[in-house]
Design an enzyme around this catalytic site. Structure first.
Site: not given
Lengths: 327, 344
Positions: A60, A129
């Site tokens: 990322e 998450h």
């Protein structure tokens, strides 16, 4: 009016903008051959090809930085983050580069880029998450932060975000991708920085965005039965904040509850509470309350997770409290 | 030697005397301007951090000569030499260091954040290694448009330890982006010596992990720098993929103006001064038939130009407080027709 799922509304926005402007491309993990981790980009590889729908390695920080560099060089990237949770490894690129380059260069290099993906908890995804990260992006001047909860807003705001010359953090919800809603048939852009009243009311305003819009609408329905008329004000854009709509609603209802997912400490709700107190103190009949995640990282077990999250019951209790109807 | 480590054959002529004279002049100008920047720093006219490039000038000048004006350049915070080698005036550069309104970034950037869109100079960046993906991104845009541009990224041996660098290299190689990663190994990551902060001491070897063409060369002779970077740039421009280079160099000053550099070994600085890039260029010019008078005249012109930059910056207006919020957000996009390459 067509009825679309939120994922379809997002896809329509991206597809229209990519047809309109060949500088726009989509990059991210699994966006091309996998058709998107949440199928938002389904079918786009077929229309636009590998040049413009680009699968990345799981890196990322690197691909966010590459996209920012390409924006400085004249392209208009859309970066799909599989979830905003993963953006933390790209935080340096988004903050130190995307947010700052236009100002740091004395206005020479705009960074027209959209980072988009789901934020907030889905179900039983555990500690790493399940975060809602609007607050840590809205903290920084130079970024715009949008967080949507309906199909029409997803469509109209994503189109505006793609056309904006600034970096936009665009936040969706895993739990809402399948939610259907009406979207205008003709092209429709919603300007960034404009809140929307999702339900009218006169006694208390529930200030919210993204998935919690729906919690607030359910709570408002129940409150109506108790004789409390609750407005649901969807901010839609966290930065720039629509202070006019916020202060108007606060002054009209005289009682405010902010309903947000995510940690309370130094969160968006704290900022809203501070600003409304500063601007509307004389109009308020009660201190502003916040309904947020409990101040704890997300547990996995269903019962514990439910204890952490905002829900209609907690919103109703807060609304009763500010309306002095506490039982 | 493995294939990935063989520099391509040179495809450029040796520099002419006028070219070499220009390179010499630029190296000298960078050094003189930075000596005055050091003076201005001690006078508290330049504030904050100020990282001098003195000793490394051959790398900026030789590599810039290998680029076209359309190519992109991205660098870190030791950026004074690189922006000047790209053609930005010493006045605009120095005014930025002084925090004045005619500076390249209107006094908002400062020493570490020099940039010039007119020169395709993306800027100096202050987070070590964080700028490296931007260069791969510029190269991505060049490849996307097929416009033949190349991106050149400068970074130090310190930045070659950062994750952003590894990720940028991996994708640049995967996607065959036209980018040249040029590590200026000046032996110190701030105050930590090379062998104390890295197992491998040739940073070009980082390329082996992603299968990238790579080699190392000495960075003390501007012609040698030019020839090596030119080969790498030509390779990248041909579509054959990125290259990672290491130029071995040395900074004479500390990491920044606040660093007396007491960590050096005895005699180390003198051993590198013996290889000084400006002296090397002088020797080359004399060998090509230049005479001492010519060089003395040139040195006088350079001294005057550097002093002019200092004087200009010293007299330049400070930024207007009314501009404070001007560049936080880009204004609404103009209604220009999309679908073209675009203006940026």
């Amino acid at each position: 009016m067509a009825t679309l799922q939120i994922r379809e509304a997002l896809r329509r926005a991206m597809t229209e903008e990519m047809r309109r402007d060949e500088r726009v491309y989509l990059m991210g993990e699994e966006v091309a051959f996998y058709d998107g981790a949440y199928k938002v980009s389904q079918g786009m590889l077929k229309e636009f090809g590998e040049k413009r729908i680009i699968d990345t390695p799981i890196a990322e920080n690197g691909f966010s930085g590459i996209a920012i560099g390409s924006a400085m060089a004249g392209l208009r990237p859309i970066v799909e983050l599989m979830t905003w949770n993963f953006s933390l490894v790209a935080y340096d690129q988004i903050i130190n580069n995307a947010a700052k380059i236009f100002q740091m260069s004395g206005g020479q290099y705009p960074v027209p880029i959209v980072f988009r993906g789901p934020t907030g908890a889905a179900e039983n995804l555990g500690s790493q998450h399940s975060m809602s990260l609007e607050g840590i992006y809205a903290h920084f001047p130079g970024l715009k932060v949008v967080s949507v909860g309906t199909a029409a807003d997803a469509y109209g705001l994503l189109k505006s975000a793609i056309r904006d010359d600034n970096p936009v953090c665009f936040m969706e919800s895993e739990m809402l991708y399948g939610l259907k809603g009406e979207v205008p048939d003709e092209e429709h852009l919603i300007p960034l920085g404009k809140a929307d009243i999702k339900r009218k009311g006169t006694d208390v305003v529930l200030v919210t965005w993204n998935k919690q819009i729906h919690t607030c609408l359910a709570a408002a329905e129940q409150l109506e039965k108790e004789g409390i008329s609750a407005m649901v004000l969807d901010l839609r854009t966290i930065r720039p904040l629509d202070e006019e709509a916020l202060f108007t609603a606060a002054a009209a209802c005289r009682r405010v509850v902010v309903v947000q997912e995510g940690y309370p400490f130094a969160g968006v709700g704290a900022e809203i509470s501070a600003r409304v107190h500063e601007a509307c103190f004389d109009s308020l009949d009660a201190p502003i309350l916040r309904v947020t995640n409990r101040d704890i990282n997300q547990p996995y077990a269903t019962n514990l997770e439910q204890l952490v999250m905002p829900n209609a019951t907690r919103v109703i209790e807060a609304a009763r409290h500010v309306c002095h109807r506490a039982r | 030697m493995a294939d990935g480590q063989t520099p391509p054959a040179p495809n450029s002529e040796a520099p002419t005397r006028p070219q070499l004279t220009e390179w010499y002049r630029m190296m000298l100008l960078i050094r003189r301007v930075e000596e005055l920047a050091a003076k201005a720093y001690t006078q508290k006219k330049i504030l904050g951090f100020c990282h001098l490039y003195i000793g490394q000038e051959a790398v900026a000048v030789g590599s810039a000569a290998a680029l076209t004006p359309d190519d992109y350049v991205v660098t870190a915070y030791r950026d004074h030499g690189q922006i000047m080698s790209r053609g930005v005036s010493p006045r605009a550069m120095m005014a930025e260091l002084f925090g004045r309104s005619p500076g390249v970034s209107h006094g908002i950037g400062g020493s570490m954040h020099l940039s010039s869109r007119e020169h395709n100079f993306f800027g100096g960046y202050g987070i070590v290694g964080g700028h490296i993906p931007l260069a791969a991104g510029a190269a991505f845009a060049a490849k996307y448009r097929g416009d033949g541009r190349v991106a050149l990224c400068y970074f130090g041996d310190g930045a070659a330890q950062q994750g952003a660098f590894f990720e940028a290299m991996a994708m640049a190689q995967l996607w065959k982006l036209p980018v040249v990663f040029l590590c200026e190994n000046n032996y110190y990551a701030m105050g930590t010596s090379l062998e104390r902060q890295s197992y491998l001491i040739d940073m070009s070897q980082r390329g082996d992990g992603v299968g990238m063409k790579r080699w190392q060369f000495p960075g003390f002779d501007v012609v040698e720098v030019y020839e090596n970077v030119r080969r790498a740039v030509d390779h990248a421009r041909s579509g054959a993929g990125p290259v990672i280079l290491e130029a071995v160099t040395y900074r004479y000053r500390g990491h920044s103006m606040s660093d007396p550099a007491k960590y050096r070994k005895d005699g180390e600085l003198d051993s590198f001064r013996a290889k000084d890039c400006i002296k090397n260029a002088e020797a080359r010019l004399l060998a090509l038939g230049a005479n001492a008078e010519e060089l003395t005249r040139l040195q006088g012109e350079v001294d005057a130009e550097a002093q002019d930059a200092y004087d200009f910056a010293d007299k330049a207006p400070i930024p207007d407080p009314a501009t404070l919020y001007d560049y936080v957000y880009a204004p609404e996009a103009p209604a220009a027709a999309p679908g073209t390459e675009g203006g940026r």
